[in-house]
Design a protein around this motif. Structure first.
Motif, PDB file in Angstrom:
ATOM      1  N   THR A  55       0.834  -1.199   0.000  1.00 32.89           N
ATOM      2  CA  THR A  55       0.000   0.000   0.000  1.00 32.89           C
ATOM      3  C   THR A  55       0.868   1.246   0.000  1.00 32.89           C
ATOM      4  O   THR A  55       1.880   1.316   0.697  1.00 32.89           O
ATOM      5  CB  THR A  55      -0.913   0.001   1.241  1.00 32.89           C
ATOM      6  OG1 THR A  55      -1.731  -1.169   1.193  1.00 32.89           O
ATOM      7  CG2 THR A  55      -1.803   1.228   1.266  1.00 32.89           C
ATOM      8  N   THR A  56       0.472   2.227  -0.792  1.00 39.66           N
ATOM      9  CA  THR A  56       1.145   3.514  -0.782  1.00 39.66           C
ATOM     10  C   THR A  56       0.130   4.583  -0.399  1.00 39.66           C
ATOM     11  O   THR A  56      -1.052   4.476  -0.730  1.00 39.66           O
ATOM     12  CB  THR A  56       1.805   3.834  -2.138  1.00 39.66           C
ATOM     13  OG1 THR A  56       2.623   4.988  -2.009  1.00 39.66           O
ATOM     14  CG2 THR A  56       0.801   4.047  -3.239  1.00 39.66           C
ATOM     15  N   LYS A  78      -3.958   2.803 -19.459  1.00 39.76           N
ATOM     16  CA  LYS A  78      -5.148   2.160 -18.898  1.00 39.76           C
ATOM     17  C   LYS A  78      -5.334   2.625 -17.451  1.00 39.76           C
ATOM     18  O   LYS A  78      -4.413   2.528 -16.643  1.00 39.76           O
ATOM     19  CB  LYS A  78      -5.000   0.648 -18.937  1.00 39.76           C
ATOM     20  CG  LYS A  78      -6.169  -0.090 -18.324  1.00 39.76           C
ATOM     21  CD  LYS A  78      -5.926  -1.582 -18.333  1.00 39.76           C
ATOM     22  CE  LYS A  78      -7.019  -2.296 -17.556  1.00 39.76           C
ATOM     23  NZ  LYS A  78      -6.694  -3.707 -17.373  1.00 39.76           N
ATOM     24  N   GLN A  79      -6.552   3.103 -17.140  1.00 38.65           N
ATOM     25  CA  GLN A  79      -6.846   3.519 -15.769  1.00 38.65           C
ATOM     26  C   GLN A  79      -6.964   2.274 -14.907  1.00 38.65           C
ATOM     27  O   GLN A  79      -7.723   1.372 -15.210  1.00 38.65           O
ATOM     28  CB  GLN A  79      -8.135   4.325 -15.713  1.00 38.65           C
ATOM     29  CG  GLN A  79      -8.453   4.822 -14.320  1.00 38.65           C
ATOM     30  CD  GLN A  79      -9.667   5.714 -14.273  1.00 38.65           C
ATOM     31  OE1 GLN A  79      -9.882   6.518 -15.163  1.00 38.65           O
ATOM     32  NE2 GLN A  79     -10.456   5.564 -13.236  1.00 38.65           N
ATOM     33  N   ILE A  80      -6.191   2.236 -13.801  1.00 42.01           N
ATOM     34  CA  ILE A  80      -6.225   1.072 -12.906  1.00 42.01           C
ATOM     35  C   ILE A  80      -6.965   1.370 -11.600  1.00 42.01           C
ATOM     36  O   ILE A  80      -7.333   0.445 -10.889  1.00 42.01           O
ATOM     37  CB  ILE A  80      -4.804   0.558 -12.601  1.00 42.01           C
ATOM     38  CG1 ILE A  80      -3.975   1.648 -11.928  1.00 42.01           C
ATOM     39  CG2 ILE A  80      -4.134   0.028 -13.867  1.00 42.01           C
ATOM     40  CD1 ILE A  80      -2.742   1.153 -11.260  1.00 42.01           C
ATOM     41  N   ALA A  81      -7.173   2.657 -11.295  1.00 43.58           N
ATOM     42  CA  ALA A  81      -7.878   3.000 -10.058  1.00 43.58           C
ATOM     43  C   ALA A  81      -8.405   4.422 -10.123  1.00 43.58           C
ATOM     44  O   ALA A  81      -7.746   5.321 -10.651  1.00 43.58           O
ATOM     45  CB  ALA A  81      -6.964   2.850  -8.853  1.00 43.58           C
ATOM     46  N   SER A  97      -5.322   6.059  -0.311  1.00 47.53           N
ATOM     47  CA  SER A  97      -4.313   5.015  -0.432  1.00 47.53           C
ATOM     48  C   SER A  97      -4.573   4.187  -1.678  1.00 47.53           C
ATOM     49  O   SER A  97      -5.696   4.113  -2.180  1.00 47.53           O
ATOM     50  CB  SER A  97      -4.281   4.122   0.800  1.00 47.53           C
ATOM     51  OG  SER A  97      -5.521   3.485   0.966  1.00 47.53           O
ATOM     52  N   LEU A  98      -3.529   3.565  -2.160  1.00 49.00           N
ATOM     53  CA  LEU A  98      -3.589   2.669  -3.312  1.00 49.00           C
ATOM     54  C   LEU A  98      -2.979   1.344  -2.897  1.00 49.00           C
ATOM     55  O   LEU A  98      -1.827   1.298  -2.458  1.00 49.00           O
ATOM     56  CB  LEU A  98      -2.803   3.252  -4.499  1.00 49.00           C
ATOM     57  CG  LEU A  98      -2.647   2.329  -5.714  1.00 49.00           C
ATOM     58  CD1 LEU A  98      -3.999   2.055  -6.366  1.00 49.00           C
ATOM     59  CD2 LEU A  98      -1.686   2.941  -6.722  1.00 49.00           C
ATOM     60  N   ASP A  99      -3.754   0.279  -3.031  1.00 48.51           N
ATOM     61  CA  ASP A  99      -3.266  -1.066  -2.738  1.00 48.51           C
ATOM     62  C   ASP A  99      -2.573  -1.587  -3.996  1.00 48.51           C
ATOM     63  O   ASP A  99      -3.227  -1.914  -4.981  1.00 48.51           O
ATOM     64  CB  ASP A  99      -4.413  -1.980  -2.330  1.00 48.51           C
ATOM     65  CG  ASP A  99      -3.936  -3.380  -1.976  1.00 48.51           C
ATOM     66  OD1 ASP A  99      -2.718  -3.644  -2.033  1.00 48.51           O
ATOM     67  OD2 ASP A  99      -4.797  -4.212  -1.643  1.00 48.51           O
ATOM     68  N   ALA A 100      -1.255  -1.641  -3.963  1.00 51.14           N
ATOM     69  CA  ALA A 100      -0.470  -2.062  -5.120  1.00 51.14           C
ATOM     70  C   ALA A 100      -0.023  -3.514  -5.022  1.00 51.14           C
ATOM     71  O   ALA A 100       0.748  -3.982  -5.859  1.00 51.14           O
ATOM     72  CB  ALA A 100       0.749  -1.148  -5.267  1.00 51.14           C
TER      73      ALA A 100
END
Length: 128
Positions: A55-56, A78-81, A97-100
């Motif tokens: 996560t970032t 491509k949009q991922i989130a 946050s972004l779960d990577a």
């Protein structure tokens, strides 16, 4: 202790080492100076940790109040989130946050767009 002045606003990675050689590290936010009226406030976007494997945390500030979006794209476009799509107030710090964890290793682009069409981008690296 050490005093540092003249830093621009944003996130800073700080490593402190004691006399025994033990290290502690952390991320510290330096806020915008809100004394007086600022008319030239710019929008910005940052992520920490970067690079990330999980996560970032993404922080952003807009220079104008209005509908704001924060999206993440891979390098093919491509949009991922879609991380944020709401009204944001000028000068306030927002955190998402972004779960990577499930993303392939590589470079990604975070895009901040304000209601007036101002765009800021930030490169995020996912490492394994």
């Amino acid at each position: 202790t050490e005093d540092i002045s003249g830093l621009t606003y944003g996130w800073y990675h700080v490593v402190a080492t004691d006399c025994a050689g033990e290290q502690t590290e952390g991320w510290y936010w330096v806020a915008l100076d809100r004394r007086g009226r600022k008319t030239d406030m710019a929008s910005s976007i940052n992520a920490y940790p970067n690079p990330t494997a999980a996560t970032t945390n993404i922080t952003f500030i807009v220079g104008e109040t209005g509908n704001t979006t924060v999206t993440a794209f891979d390098l093919t476009g491509k949009q991922i989130a879609n991380l944020f799509n709401a009204k944001a107030n000028a000068g306030e710090t927002y955190n998402v946050s972004l779960d990577a964890a499930n993303l392939p290793a590589g470079m990604y682009i975070l895009k901040l767009t304000t209601q007036s069409g101002m765009v800021e981008t930030y490169k995020l690296t996912v490492a394994r």
